[in-house]
Design an enzyme around this catalytic site. Sequence first.
Site: not given
Ligand SMILES: *Cc1c(COP(=O)(O)O)cnc(C)c1O
Length: 377
Positions: A34, A133, A275, A323
């Site tokens: 992802k 969550r 800056y 930047m």
């Molecule tokens: C992103 C995610 C993972 C992977 O987590 P890592 O800590 O990067 O291994 C696993 N399960 C769910 C539900 C996630 O959202």
Amino acid sequence: MTRPLQAIVNLGSILSNYQQAKTLVGGSVAAVVKANGYGHGLTTVATYLAPHVDALAVATLEEAVEIRAENVSTRLLVLEGVFDAEALDTAIQLNLDLVVHSEYQVELLERYHQSAVNTALNIWLKIDTGMGRLGFHPDKAAERYKQLHSLSIVESVILTSHFACADEPEREENVFQLAAFDAAVRSVQRAHDELFESRSETTPLPQSIANSAAIIALPAAHRHWNRAGIMLYGSDPVNRAVDGSVGKQSLACSMTLQSRLIAVRSAAKGESIGYGADFRFSEDGRYGIVACGYGDGYPRHAGTGTPVMVDGVRTRLIGRVSMDMLAVDLSCVPQAVVGAEVELWGPQLSVAEVAECAGTIPYELFTGLTQRVPRVY
Ligand SMILES: *Cc1c(COP(=O)(O)O)cnc(C)c1O
């Protein structure tokens, strides 16, 4: 001359880290790609890993669509599931595994089922064991399981949950979450046995709870399916080594953020850099300007003292990150001239250490790399 900043990605390292995850768990591992493959490039990483992995996982349907467009047919899980009927249509056409975490998603499946389309979905029934969550209350797991299992369009149901504190394996929350998960699994197993009037030697239902941290440090959480994200990208979330190594697992480094000095300057005692005139030389000195800034995703909160490798020598960032540029102290790198190689993170300097200096985590640095940074494979 092109701008020298590049993210050099080692795909072989990602695969070898995947294989380490497989060795640790024994069971199946979904490779989580992802958020643009944790910044490494969604489709490049996915197409490279696809022939070698048990499954790929993404957060969103849009990410899954991009991967399927590359003719990747590997099992592909959408961790947030779908949000409406149109998305469910797409998911079914693309043969995606879907997480179901809320009532409305169960209803979407029920409505689809009524249209009696011949399909065979793998559903990951999410149980909230303490992350707070996504997912159903553990008390609701058995009921939801029965509901889903009664739908002809559902081929299999995998029970899943997510840890809140797995990166701190000694926390008692992990014990509580695992106990809640196991209790929910038992209640679902009873419901399953009633449905199918199965006898004593039932096979356990497929389950998945471990992320990278649990794969590395919570063996009790290893199940049929496990989900490896950050560890694929060379970062160990548990043994957050800040000494330049990537921790006990000796994962392979997957990305070098590399640039060059585009200017070298000298400063007189008392002169300020950048800056806010935040940094002043306390004696005469020499410094360099690096083509890399927060517009590239380098963290603006990395302050004076954040390590940077220049020409193979470990030195420090000075002043505020701009930047497009940042400044590095060259007092200890007298040989460095314009064009000298700079490693912002990589094999010589762990992304974890830079993250620590910026008050963040490797996940954010990787995913925050902007489009302006060319990925070189
Ligand atoms: C992103 C995610 C993972 C992977 O987590 P890592 O800590 O990067 O291994 C696993 N399960 C769910 C539900 C996630 O959202």
